[in-house]
Scaffold this motif. Structure first.
Motif, PDB file in Angstrom:
ATOM      1  N   ALA A 187      49.081  50.357 -31.590  1.00  0.00           N
ATOM      2  CA  ALA A 187      48.300  49.125 -31.417  1.00  0.00           C
ATOM      3  C   ALA A 187      48.941  48.220 -30.371  1.00  0.00           C
ATOM      4  CB  ALA A 187      48.157  48.391 -32.749  1.00  0.00           C
ATOM      5  N   ALA A 188      50.252  48.124 -30.385  1.00  0.00           N
ATOM      6  CA  ALA A 188      50.947  47.276 -29.417  1.00  0.00           C
ATOM      7  C   ALA A 188      50.723  47.782 -27.992  1.00  0.00           C
ATOM      8  CB  ALA A 188      52.437  47.226 -29.739  1.00  0.00           C
ATOM      9  N   ASN A 189      50.879  49.082 -27.789  1.00  0.00           N
ATOM     10  CA  ASN A 189      50.680  49.659 -26.459  1.00  0.00           C
ATOM     11  C   ASN A 189      49.225  49.557 -26.026  1.00  0.00           C
ATOM     12  OD1 ASN A 189      53.193  51.000 -25.261  1.00  0.00           O
ATOM     13  ND2 ASN A 189      53.290  51.599 -27.396  1.00  0.00           N
ATOM     14  N   PHE A 190      48.306  49.746 -26.963  1.00  0.00           N
ATOM     15  CA  PHE A 190      46.889  49.643 -26.629  1.00  0.00           C
ATOM     16  C   PHE A 190      46.536  48.223 -26.208  1.00  0.00           C
ATOM     17  CE2 PHE A 190      42.396  49.099 -27.359  1.00  0.00           C
ATOM     18  CZ  PHE A 190      41.869  50.234 -26.783  1.00  0.00           C
ATOM     19  N   THR A 191      47.074  47.241 -26.910  1.00  0.00           N
ATOM     20  CA  THR A 191      46.807  45.838 -26.573  1.00  0.00           C
ATOM     21  C   THR A 191      47.311  45.521 -25.172  1.00  0.00           C
ATOM     22  OG1 THR A 191      46.900  45.183 -28.895  1.00  0.00           O
ATOM     23  CG2 THR A 191      47.273  43.447 -27.263  1.00  0.00           C
ATOM     24  N   VAL A 192      48.514  45.962 -24.852  1.00  0.00           N
ATOM     25  CA  VAL A 192      49.069  45.715 -23.515  1.00  0.00           C
ATOM     26  C   VAL A 192      48.230  46.427 -22.464  1.00  0.00           C
ATOM     27  CG1 VAL A 192      51.068  46.082 -22.023  1.00  0.00           C
ATOM     28  CG2 VAL A 192      51.394  45.291 -24.367  1.00  0.00           C
ATOM     29  N   LEU A 193      47.813  47.661 -22.745  1.00  0.00           N
ATOM     30  CA  LEU A 193      46.967  48.395 -21.810  1.00  0.00           C
ATOM     31  C   LEU A 193      45.666  47.637 -21.553  1.00  0.00           C
ATOM     32  CD1 LEU A 193      46.157  50.907 -20.175  1.00  0.00           C
ATOM     33  CD2 LEU A 193      45.356  51.922 -22.319  1.00  0.00           C
ATOM     34  N   ALA A 194      45.025  47.172 -22.607  1.00  0.00           N
ATOM     35  CA  ALA A 194      43.774  46.428 -22.458  1.00  0.00           C
ATOM     36  C   ALA A 194      43.983  45.162 -21.627  1.00  0.00           C
ATOM     37  CB  ALA A 194      43.206  46.082 -23.830  1.00  0.00           C
ATOM     38  N   GLU A 195      45.082  44.476 -21.850  1.00  0.00           N
ATOM     39  CA  GLU A 195      45.374  43.258 -21.086  1.00  0.00           C
ATOM     40  C   GLU A 195      45.612  43.569 -19.608  1.00  0.00           C
ATOM     41  OE1 GLU A 195      48.655  41.515 -23.188  1.00  0.00           O
ATOM     42  OE2 GLU A 195      47.369  40.779 -24.815  1.00  0.00           O
ATOM     43  N   TYR A 196      46.347  44.650 -19.324  1.00  0.00           N
ATOM     44  CA  TYR A 196      46.594  45.041 -17.933  1.00  0.00           C
ATOM     45  C   TYR A 196      45.287  45.376 -17.226  1.00  0.00           C
ATOM     46  CZ  TYR A 196      51.739  45.541 -18.179  1.00  0.00           C
ATOM     47  OH  TYR A 196      53.087  45.324 -18.270  1.00  0.00           O
ATOM     48  N   VAL A 197      44.445  46.154 -17.889  1.00  0.00           N
ATOM     49  CA  VAL A 197      43.184  46.553 -17.271  1.00  0.00           C
ATOM     50  C   VAL A 197      42.295  45.336 -17.058  1.00  0.00           C
ATOM     51  CG1 VAL A 197      41.068  47.894 -17.607  1.00  0.00           C
ATOM     52  CG2 VAL A 197      43.289  48.928 -18.117  1.00  0.00           C
ATOM     53  N   ASP A 198      42.204  44.464 -18.046  1.00  0.00           N
ATOM     54  CA  ASP A 198      41.394  43.250 -17.920  1.00  0.00           C
ATOM     55  C   ASP A 198      41.878  42.402 -16.750  1.00  0.00           C
ATOM     56  OD1 ASP A 198      39.309  41.431 -18.922  1.00  0.00           O
ATOM     57  OD2 ASP A 198      41.012  40.131 -19.430  1.00  0.00           O
ATOM     58  N   HIS A 199      43.187  42.200 -16.657  1.00  0.00           N
ATOM     59  CA  HIS A 199      43.765  41.416 -15.557  1.00  0.00           C
ATOM     60  C   HIS A 199      43.451  42.065 -14.213  1.00  0.00           C
ATOM     61  CE1 HIS A 199      46.644  39.274 -13.046  1.00  0.00           C
ATOM     62  NE2 HIS A 199      47.096  40.454 -12.660  1.00  0.00           N
TER      63      HIS A 199
ATOM     64  N   GLU B  39      49.056  54.089 -16.271  1.00  0.00           N
ATOM     65  CA  GLU B  39      49.266  55.520 -16.515  1.00  0.00           C
ATOM     66  C   GLU B  39      50.378  55.748 -17.540  1.00  0.00           C
ATOM     67  OE1 GLU B  39      49.795  57.640 -12.848  1.00  0.00           O
ATOM     68  OE2 GLU B  39      47.912  56.876 -12.042  1.00  0.00           O
ATOM     69  N   ILE B  40      51.442  54.985 -17.439  1.00  0.00           N
ATOM     70  CA  ILE B  40      52.555  55.113 -18.392  1.00  0.00           C
ATOM     71  C   ILE B  40      52.087  54.760 -19.802  1.00  0.00           C
ATOM     72  CG2 ILE B  40      54.770  54.094 -19.089  1.00  0.00           C
ATOM     73  CD1 ILE B  40      55.388  53.881 -16.024  1.00  0.00           C
ATOM     74  N   LEU B  41      51.324  53.689 -19.924  1.00  0.00           N
ATOM     75  CA  LEU B  41      50.820  53.289 -21.239  1.00  0.00           C
ATOM     76  C   LEU B  41      49.859  54.331 -21.817  1.00  0.00           C
ATOM     77  CD1 LEU B  41      50.364  49.491 -20.615  1.00  0.00           C
ATOM     78  CD2 LEU B  41      51.889  50.529 -22.298  1.00  0.00           C
TER      79      LEU B  41
END
Length: 110
Positions: A24-36, A7-9
């Motif tokens: 792009a940096a925040n989106f990449t981290v968001l995608a990684e969190y969701v994938d995990h 939610e924060i991202l």
């Protein structure tokens, strides 16, 4: 914690322009969190749920589908309201002799 982090991202992304390097940096981290999170649920949580004897998976599936439909309906209402607001803004700008394009960024749905 994972849901709160996501939610924060999402909120951060809503505040940034896509051209901002931090987007792009925040989106990449968001995608990684969701994938995990998805992998964790599929490999750890779902097998545990399947083993529960007193859980009706069909009923749970129906409840989840109803909730999904409700959320998609709310999202549609938000998108409709955004579209109406954007059209009103364009009309006002045209009356004032301004550009047809809205100066605002698109709103992010939550």
């Amino acid at each position: 914690v994972e849901h709160e982090s996501v939610e924060i991202l999402i909120d951060k992304l809503a505040e940034l322009e896509p051209s901002d390097p931090m987007y792009a940096a925040n989106f990449t981290v968001l995608a990684e969190y969701v994938d995990h999170h998805v992998k964790e649920e599929e490999k750890e949580m779902f097998p545990k749920v399947r083993k529960l004897k007193d859980l009706d998976l069909d009923e749970l599936g129906d409840e989840m589908q109803a909730r999904k439909d409700d959320l998609l309906g709310q999202l549609g209402e938000v998108e409709d309201e955004t579209l109406i607001a954007d059209e009103a803004e364009k009309e006002t700008a045209l009356k004032r002799g301004g550009s047809q394009e809205s100066s605002r960024r698109p709103r992010a749905a939550k």
